[in-house]
Write a protein that holds these residues in place. Structure first.
Motif: not given
Length: 171
Positions: A37-39, A131-132, A88-90, A156-159
């Motif tokens: 999941i990319v938030n 990312s990061n 949100l993208i899954t 889940q990765i939060d960007l």
């Protein structure tokens, strides 16, 4: 007499600072299938599209090609309509491993990251996230620094989207 050797030395120093690229995946084998999941936060408008790209090698990560270019390659990508303030993208069945993720808010839907002509020639003008939260004043930052670990069964990765100028000045 000293101009040519000095110029050659400067050129070599510049090249030695360039990041090496490889099209070999950083992942050795197939990891367990994972839901990723990319938030994406700080979406300021619903113009255009969000382009989410997942990279498993530095060559594709550093290529920065328009997604409509036949040479453009990504491990995975999705193009979605932005929603405010978060999107949100899954991704389903991503093999567990290490990946670098970047997002472009392609506000004009032309398939790439627009860049300034003036006053900061070449600086990205559309919001993006890595990312990061890696970036460099003059580039998108090292692939190795952008790698995140994706583990099964769900990660889940939060960007956070921002323009490059806002990243540089700390806004």
């Amino acid at each position: 007499m000293f101009k040519l050797p000095l110029m050659a030395l400067c050129g070599l120093l510049m090249l030695s600072g360039c990041q090496s690229t490889s099209y070999k995946s950083v992942n050795d084998g197939n990891g367990e299938p994972t839901r990723l999941i990319v938030n994406i936060s700080n979406v300021q408008n619903t113009d255009g599209q969000l382009i989410v790209m997942i990279h498993d090698n530095s060559g594709d990560y550093h290529a920065d090609l328009n997604i409509n270019d036949p040479e453009a390659k990504f491990y995975l990508k999705k193009i979605v309509t932005p929603t405010m303030p978060n999107t949100l993208i899954t991704f389903e069945n991503v093999p567990a491993g290490q990946y670098a993720i970047n997002v472009i808010h392609d506000e004009d839907a032309d398939g790439g990251l627009d860049r300034m002509l003036f006053p900061f020639t070449g600086m990205p003008s559309e919001p993006y996230a890595l990312s990061n939260d890696v970036y460099d004043n003059f580039s998108k930052g090292d692939f190795e620094d952008a790698l995140v670990e994706i583990g099964a069964p769900t990660s889940q990765i939060d960007l956070r989207l921002a323009t490059h100028l806002k990243k540089v000045v700390g806004m």
